[in-house]
Every structure is written in C-alpha cells, then in structure tokens.
Design an enzyme around this catalytic site. Structure first.
Site, PDB file in Angstrom:
ATOM      1  N   CYS A   2       0.854  -1.183   0.000  1.00 17.26           N
ATOM      2  CA  CYS A   2       0.000   0.000   0.000  1.00 17.26           C
ATOM      3  C   CYS A   2       0.900   1.247   0.000  1.00 17.26           C
ATOM      4  O   CYS A   2       2.095   1.158   0.240  1.00 17.26           O
ATOM      5  CB  CYS A   2      -0.850   0.038   1.265  1.00 17.26           C
ATOM      6  SG  CYS A   2      -1.804  -1.448   1.520  1.00 17.26           S
ATOM      7  N   ARG A  27       1.440   1.566  -5.938  1.00 11.04           N
ATOM      8  CA  ARG A  27       1.693   0.623  -4.837  1.00 11.04           C
ATOM      9  C   ARG A  27       0.452  -0.151  -4.446  1.00 11.04           C
ATOM     10  O   ARG A  27       0.524  -1.124  -3.695  1.00 11.04           O
ATOM     11  CB  ARG A  27       2.230   1.381  -3.619  1.00 11.04           C
ATOM     12  CG  ARG A  27       3.484   2.187  -3.861  1.00 11.04           C
ATOM     13  CD  ARG A  27       3.896   2.995  -2.631  1.00 11.04           C
ATOM     14  NE  ARG A  27       4.237   2.102  -1.541  1.00 11.04           N
ATOM     15  CZ  ARG A  27       5.445   1.602  -1.331  1.00 11.04           C
ATOM     16  NH1 ARG A  27       6.425   1.918  -2.147  1.00 11.04           N
ATOM     17  NH2 ARG A  27       5.686   0.794  -0.336  1.00 11.04           N
ATOM     18  N   TRP A  74      -3.660  -1.990  -1.318  1.00 10.32           N
ATOM     19  CA  TRP A  74      -3.660  -3.271  -2.033  1.00 10.32           C
ATOM     20  C   TRP A  74      -4.083  -4.267  -0.980  1.00 10.32           C
ATOM     21  O   TRP A  74      -3.323  -4.575  -0.058  1.00 10.32           O
ATOM     22  CB  TRP A  74      -2.276  -3.597  -2.593  1.00 10.32           C
ATOM     23  CG  TRP A  74      -2.235  -4.856  -3.387  1.00 10.32           C
ATOM     24  CD1 TRP A  74      -2.769  -5.077  -4.625  1.00 10.32           C
ATOM     25  CD2 TRP A  74      -1.617  -6.100  -3.007  1.00 10.32           C
ATOM     26  NE1 TRP A  74      -2.510  -6.361  -5.038  1.00 10.32           N
ATOM     27  CE2 TRP A  74      -1.815  -7.008  -4.071  1.00 10.32           C
ATOM     28  CE3 TRP A  74      -0.924  -6.532  -1.900  1.00 10.32           C
ATOM     29  CZ2 TRP A  74      -1.328  -8.321  -4.045  1.00 10.32           C
ATOM     30  CZ3 TRP A  74      -0.444  -7.826  -1.863  1.00 10.32           C
ATOM     31  CH2 TRP A  74      -0.665  -8.710  -2.921  1.00 10.32           C
ATOM     32  N   ASN A 100       1.033   0.360   5.908  1.00 13.35           N
ATOM     33  CA  ASN A 100       1.480  -0.543   4.850  1.00 13.35           C
ATOM     34  C   ASN A 100       2.175  -1.691   5.547  1.00 13.35           C
ATOM     35  O   ASN A 100       3.083  -1.473   6.340  1.00 13.35           O
ATOM     36  CB  ASN A 100       2.449   0.162   3.898  1.00 13.35           C
ATOM     37  CG  ASN A 100       3.055  -0.827   2.899  1.00 13.35           C
ATOM     38  OD1 ASN A 100       2.370  -1.740   2.452  1.00 13.35           O
ATOM     39  ND2 ASN A 100       4.330  -0.669   2.583  1.00 13.35           N
ATOM     40  N   GLY A 101       1.731  -2.932   5.271  1.00 10.95           N
ATOM     41  CA  GLY A 101       2.413  -4.083   5.873  1.00 10.95           C
ATOM     42  C   GLY A 101       1.424  -5.130   6.339  1.00 10.95           C
ATOM     43  O   GLY A 101       0.234  -5.075   6.014  1.00 10.95           O
ATOM     44  N   GLU A 481       9.210 -14.463 -19.759  1.00 11.19           N
ATOM     45  CA  GLU A 481       8.939 -13.044 -19.510  1.00 11.19           C
ATOM     46  C   GLU A 481       7.814 -12.549 -20.408  1.00 11.19           C
ATOM     47  O   GLU A 481       6.923 -11.823 -19.970  1.00 11.19           O
ATOM     48  CB  GLU A 481      10.203 -12.229 -19.730  1.00 11.19           C
ATOM     49  CG  GLU A 481      10.032 -10.718 -19.623  1.00 11.19           C
ATOM     50  CD  GLU A 481       9.532 -10.244 -18.263  1.00 11.19           C
ATOM     51  OE1 GLU A 481       9.503 -11.041 -17.303  1.00 11.19           O
ATOM     52  OE2 GLU A 481       9.109  -9.069 -18.184  1.00 11.19           O
ATOM     53  N   LYS A 485       4.315 -10.914 -19.006  1.00 15.31           N
ATOM     54  CA  LYS A 485       3.812  -9.606 -19.441  1.00 15.31           C
ATOM     55  C   LYS A 485       2.368  -9.716 -19.911  1.00 15.31           C
ATOM     56  O   LYS A 485       1.513  -8.944 -19.541  1.00 15.31           O
ATOM     57  CB  LYS A 485       4.684  -9.047 -20.576  1.00 15.31           C
ATOM     58  CG  LYS A 485       6.064  -8.630 -20.160  1.00 15.31           C
ATOM     59  CD  LYS A 485       6.145  -7.307 -19.437  1.00 15.31           C
ATOM     60  CE  LYS A 485       6.099  -7.295 -17.947  1.00 15.31           C
ATOM     61  NZ  LYS A 485       6.968  -8.025 -17.117  1.00 15.31           N
ATOM     62  N   GLU A 488      -0.148 -10.637 -16.975  1.00 15.17           N
ATOM     63  CA  GLU A 488      -0.403  -9.706 -15.863  1.00 15.17           C
ATOM     64  C   GLU A 488      -1.143  -8.438 -16.300  1.00 15.17           C
ATOM     65  O   GLU A 488      -1.721  -7.760 -15.460  1.00 15.17           O
ATOM     66  CB  GLU A 488       0.877  -9.352 -15.127  1.00 15.17           C
ATOM     67  CG  GLU A 488       1.902  -8.589 -15.906  1.00 15.17           C
ATOM     68  CD  GLU A 488       3.114  -8.236 -15.019  1.00 15.17           C
ATOM     69  OE1 GLU A 488       2.952  -7.992 -13.816  1.00 15.17           O
ATOM     70  OE2 GLU A 488       4.228  -8.215 -15.570  1.00 15.17           O
ATOM     71  N   HIS A 504       7.077 -33.182 -24.136  1.00 10.61           N
ATOM     72  CA  HIS A 504       6.814 -33.990 -22.922  1.00 10.61           C
ATOM     73  C   HIS A 504       5.464 -33.639 -22.319  1.00 10.61           C
ATOM     74  O   HIS A 504       5.328 -33.563 -21.104  1.00 10.61           O
ATOM     75  CB  HIS A 504       7.952 -33.757 -21.915  1.00 10.61           C
ATOM     76  CG  HIS A 504       9.285 -34.134 -22.459  1.00 10.61           C
ATOM     77  ND1 HIS A 504       9.707 -35.441 -22.600  1.00 10.61           N
ATOM     78  CD2 HIS A 504      10.282 -33.376 -22.986  1.00 10.61           C
ATOM     79  CE1 HIS A 504      10.908 -35.467 -23.159  1.00 10.61           C
ATOM     80  NE2 HIS A 504      11.293 -34.234 -23.393  1.00 10.61           N
ATOM     81  N   LYS A 603       2.805  -2.796  -7.609  1.00 12.43           N
ATOM     82  CA  LYS A 603       4.130  -2.682  -8.206  1.00 12.43           C
ATOM     83  C   LYS A 603       5.174  -3.471  -7.437  1.00 12.43           C
ATOM     84  O   LYS A 603       6.065  -4.050  -8.017  1.00 12.43           O
ATOM     85  CB  LYS A 603       4.559  -1.214  -8.270  1.00 12.43           C
ATOM     86  CG  LYS A 603       5.926  -0.989  -8.884  1.00 12.43           C
ATOM     87  CD  LYS A 603       6.020  -1.526 -10.301  1.00 12.43           C
ATOM     88  CE  LYS A 603       7.390  -1.374 -10.891  1.00 12.43           C
ATOM     89  NZ  LYS A 603       7.531  -2.140 -12.150  1.00 12.43           N
TER      90      LYS A 603
END
Ligand code: AGP
Length: 608
Positions: A2, A27, A74, A100-101, A481, A485, A488, A504, A603
């Site tokens: 957050c 954030r 968040w 935040n936490g 990667e 991208k 997300e 396989h 982020k």
C-alpha cells in the site's frame, strides 16, 4: 503493498495528500482515503474504489486543516470495501492511522483488545494498531506508538494523527519502507519519495525499527527503546518528469520507449576505458570475488527471469556454478551453502518481501550478499553487503519492462567483470562483448520502431483465450517473460515454456486456435528451435515468431513474424523481449484494460 502519506504544514492538506496518493497509486489501488484534523475534529473521507472517486468525494465534501494522512490500498486482509479502507480510527474517532504491511499476530491482539471493550470496524489486520495506541493515548501520541510497536509482529510502516496531539504526525517502521521530509514550515512522511517529490528536495530514509515525530520545522527520530537516532539527509535525485507519463498514455509504454536511453546510460556508466565499472557500492573486494565458487541468485517474477539469464552468462563468461531460485522457494528450502557461496538478490523495488527474506536467510548463514536493486536506500539495498545499481530510473508501470532489460545488461557487465578477474575472459573477448553492449541501445531503438507492426498482430490475437510462448537457451527466459507480461496486464492465460520440453506433454494443448510466440533469433540453438516451430505447425498451431532480420526459414513457416537486428547471442534476450512487451501492451489496451493498474496486482509485493 500500500501507499501511505502524511503531511503537516500550511498547504491545502487534502490537495497535498491526494497529489501524493496519485504518485503512490502504483503501490496499490483497490481503495483509498484521507483523514484531516479540522477545527479539532477528525474528518475522514474514504472510498472502496479508484483514487478518482476519492478525489470526487473530497471535491464534493471539502475539508481543511493543517495536518492529515492518506492511504491507497492493495488489500491483504479484508475485501476492498468501505470499512476496510484506511484511514482506520479508534473507538472514539480521535485517532486515525494508515498502514502498509502485515501484522502477523493481529488475531491474538484483536482478541485481547476486544476483551477490553474495543470495537473493531474492519476485518483488517492493521486496525489492531490504532486500538493499541488508543489504549495508551493518555501518555501522548509518541509514547503510545512506542508502546504499541513493542506488541507487533510482522512488517509495517504506519503514520498516525490524533486530535489530542493536533500538530504532531507520528510514524513508525519495521521492515516496510518509509521516508520523511521536513523544513521550517512543513513536514511529511510517505512510503517512498514519489509521494512528496513536488514539495521537498531533501529526504530522510527512516531507519528500520524507529519512530519519527514530525512537526513543522521539527523531526525527532528514536529507536523502539526511545533512544534518539541521527539519520542522514539525502538530496532528492528523482525529477518530477521521471514519474510523469508525459506524452504517453501509460507509464508502461513510456518505460518501454525509455529503454534505449536507459541502456545507453548504463553502458556509458559501466564501460570504463577498456575495463568495467560496477559502481561504488559493490561492497565485495576483488579478492573475495575471486574466491567465490558458487553463486545463488534469488528473485521473483520478472527479476527471476533476469536471474535465469544471469545464470547462463555468468557460467559462460566466469565459469562459476550459478543457481537461480524463486525467492519464495529459496527462503524455505534450507539450501546447502559453503563459505565461498555468493548470494545475489535481484529486485527492482528492493522491497519484495520474499526476496528480502531470502537475503536474510543467506545472511544468517554468514554469506556475502551482492544485490541488483533499482531503488536506492530500499530494504534490499540497505541489507546487502554490496549492490549494483540497476540504473533504470523510477519504474512506475506495474508490468516491469525497462528494469528487466537493465537488469540483464547489468548482469552482463557483472559476468564479464568476474570473467576478467578469473582469467576466463580475454581482452579480445571483452572488446567483442563490450562492442555488442554498446550497439544494443541503438538496436533496441530499431525494434521499438516496429511498434505499429506489432499492434497489427495484437489486433488479430487480442481475443485469444490462450497463448504459448516458446524459447530455448537464453531465450527460454524471454519466453517466460513474454508470457508473464501478457498474463499480468491482459489476464489471458499465457504459458512460457522451454521449447525442447513441449513434446513432454504441453504439445497436447496445441490446436488451430492457439497462437504460439516462438522466440528464435539466430543463436546456437536456432536449428533446434526451428524444429520445435515445425512441430507446432504440424499440429496446426499459429506461430508468431521473433526472428533475426533476413531469416527466411523461420519466417517461411510462421504465420506472423517480427524481425530484430542481427546481434550477439548473449544480448538477444534484450532485443527479443521488446516485441513481447509491446505485444502484451497492445493486446491489453485493445481489450480496454488498465495497463498501469492491472487488477489484483501492485508494483512491489511487500507481503509474503
Ligand atoms: C513484473 O512485471 C511483475 N510486476 C512482478 O513479477 C515483479 O517482477 C516481481 O514482483 C518482482 O519485483 P521486484 O523486482 O521489485 O523484486
């Protein structure tokens, strides 16, 4: 994670708080709110939605005052709904708190506090803090905070105000980031400097396990035992335009386009004559580096992908056994180390909880820790023995782009440096690789010029339900990667896979509706990759290939292709990923999605 902010001073407090929340929104953005002390009363405005809705609410119901706090969330505990939105208040609505936490022992604390008659309004873990402070409010806000933090387990950064201490902004941190600024007229606290960048030009990175009492012209820092601490004041080095979108519709697109400039600045900084300069904070001597017999890289997400590339190039140039771990796995696997193992954390934010934990796990075993971080003074920066600065500049888009290619290029320089030190890289080899790295920014520029061509491909596939990304060797990480991208920011089910592994099992997924992004620049595994693309075509898959300019063979069997300049194999992951960044960006925007604020994401993931 957050974003939190607090301000005391003569400016319009809601405007300062909102301006800061807009800059901290990356954030977390599922809900937001502010609290202001206005005429000795605590006024709270909060919405379980976008920041724009909070802005509207404050316009409709303005509030004025000289001190306030704000929060953008968040969600971890408790859905994004009004009662769980910060600021959180005590039973008497005299104290407001933003956090935040994660408070790991909140349930036990909540039971204790409820047994004493405290009424909880939210389902959050954070609310226990404001009631703990309320318990000791008669001893003054700062003392009440000092008593409260002693009871908390977890990681936290919070700011609190009270109508009974109207001119004091009190904050505390343990393992979550927090900065503060002050001058003769005003003071502020924020999760990171972007929250207050337009007001202050000096910043204090609040030391871990400390409490700060801020007033106009005053800043007192003490540790949790109440002993005063001196903390250095740093100049703010970030410019406002670094964290503005400028002419771009999204931060992500701006940061994709910034890559040539970022890579050019890294190459210019890292090449020192015919040698390599890794920066002034390497923290580990050449003699120590020479003794390193094993390197363990641990990181998350995109940074983990960069680590996979780091493995290949460190082993190639320096001949040092290198392992790569996902941090959330590394921190619990009780890895076997010996004294000459070097542990590396790679982290753009420097605040990823799992990567911090992995770093601490290594330090407990007395290992040297060298980290690649982009945010200076972040937790990982401060807790590592040495760092290599990624030098990508502030990265605001949740989907990492420029930090990723910057991580790869820095890993190249580290690998070459180690190879030189250990005698595996000759001066001729070095000259060849430095030339390839010097040419890279211009080549990236050329690939970015294919943006509209890539957008046309995105138009064809923006409604696909599934994607497969295939790559080999260094570009296996590129496939991972590219898939991340797309996942997300477009929410499409995209799988990155080692192309040789397809037979396989996963090849069973391929049908005539499956777009398959095949990363096949000219490298030592080009022929093998070509065979894999043939296998996909034989099952009616739709190859979209990344090829080296002039490669008619791969183009000939692909439905669509994007050509990148001829380049050294070792830098091919940098050029190959650019089309994948743009493909993901355009598919997401064509789907009308919020590219910079993808659902459920933030982020930096500062919680486990
Ligand atoms: C990348 O696009 C994602 N946002 C995410 O995977 C990110 O790379 C990961 O959370 C690690 O972040 P860090 O580099 O700041 O540690």
């Amino acid at each position: 994670m957050c974003g939190i902010i607090g301000y005391v001073g003569g400016r319009d407090v809601p405007s300062v708080l909102l301006g800061g929340l807009w800059r901290l929104e990356y954030r977390g953005y599922d809900s937001s709110g502010i609290a202001v002390i206005s005429n000795s009363e605590l006024v709270v405005r909060k919405v379980p939605g976008k920041l724009s809705e909070l802005e509207e609410l404050i316009k409709r119901k303005h509030v004025s005052g000289t001190i306030g706090i704000g929060h953008t969330r968040w969600a971890t505990h408790g859905l994004p709904q009004e009662n769980n939105t910060h600021p959180l208040v005590d039973c008497n609505e005299e104290i407001a708190l933003v956090v935040n936490g994660i408070i790991e022992n909140y349930l036990a604390l909540k039971d204790e506090l409820e047994a004493k008659g405290h009424i909880f309004r939210s389902l959050t873990d954070s609310e226990v803090i404001v009631h703990l402070i309320e318990e000791n409010r008669s001893r003054g806000l700062a003392e009440a905070v000092k008593l409260a933090v002693k009871k908390l387990t977890g990681n936290f950064a919070f700011a609190v105000i009270s109508i009974n201490d109207r001119n004091k902004l009190v904050c505390a941190r343990h393992d979550a980031p927090l900065i503060c600024c002050y001058n003769s007229k005003e003071a502020a606290v924020a999760s990171d400097i972007s929250g207050v960048i337009s007001i202050f030009d000096e910043v204090i990175y609040i030391p871990n396990d400390s409490i700060v009492v801020l007033q106009k012209g005053k800043c007192i820092i003490t540790n949790f035992q109440g002993r005063t601490i001196k903390a250095p004041v740093h100049q703010v080095t970030i410019d406002v335009q670094d964290i503005d979108k400028g002419r771009f519709p999204h931060f992500m697109l701006k940061e994709i386009y910034e890559q040539p400039k970022v890579l050019h600045s890294i190459v210019s900084e890292r090449i020192a004559g015919d040698g390599i300069r890794l920066g002034s904070e390497l923290g580990i001597s050449d003699a120590e580096l020479k003794k390193v017999s094993r390197i363990v890289i641990q990181a998350c997400g995109t940074s983990w992908h960069a680590g996979l590339i780091g493995k290949y190039i460190i082993e190639k140039f320096a001949r040092i056994h290198t392992e790569v771990d996902i941090s959330s796995e590394f921190r619990y696997r009780d890895a076997v180390f010996d004294s000459d193992t070097l542990v590396m954390a790679i982290s753009q934010s420097g605040e990823t909880a799992d990567t911090i934990a992995g770093l601490r796990e290594a330090k407990v075993k007395f290992l040297k820790a060298l980290s690649l971080v982009n945010v200076l003074q972040s937790s990982i920066h401060r807790e590592s023995d040495g760092i290599i600065e990624i030098m990508a500049g502030p990265e605001i888009g949740v989907a990492s782009t420029k930090a990723y290619t910057a991580e790869i290029v820095n890993l190249h320089f580290l690998a070459l440096y180690l190879g030189l030190l250990r005698g595996f890289v000759s001066r001729a080899d070095l000259a060849e690789h430095l030339a390839a790295l010097e040419e890279l920014p211009g080549q990236v520029e050329q690939v970015i010029k294919l943006d509209s061509e890539i957008r046309e491909i995105a138009k064809i596939f923006c409604n696909s339900r599934d994607f497969l990304f295939l790559g080999r060797g260094l570009n296996y990480a590129t496939a991972l990667e590219g898939a991340l991208k797309l996942k997300e920011i477009s929410y499409i089910n995209a799988t990155g896979y080692a192309a040789g592994e397809m037979k396989h099992g996963p090849i069973a997924m391929i049908d005539n509706k499956m777009p398959i992004v095949c990363v096949n620049p000219r490298t030592s595994v080009y022929e093998k990759m070509l065979n894999n693309i043939q296998e996909a075509v034989a099952r009616k898959g739709i190859p979209i290939s990344i090829v080296t300019r002039g490669d008619r063979r791969t183009r000939g069997i692909s439905a669509y292709s994007v050509s990148i300049p001829e380049c050294h194999e070792c830098v091919s992951p940098v050029l190959s990923v650019i089309p994948l960044q743009l493909l993901a960006y355009h598919i997401a925007t064509l789907k009308g999605l919020d590219v910079d604020r993808p659902r459920n994401l933030a982020k930096s993931v500062t919680v486990e």
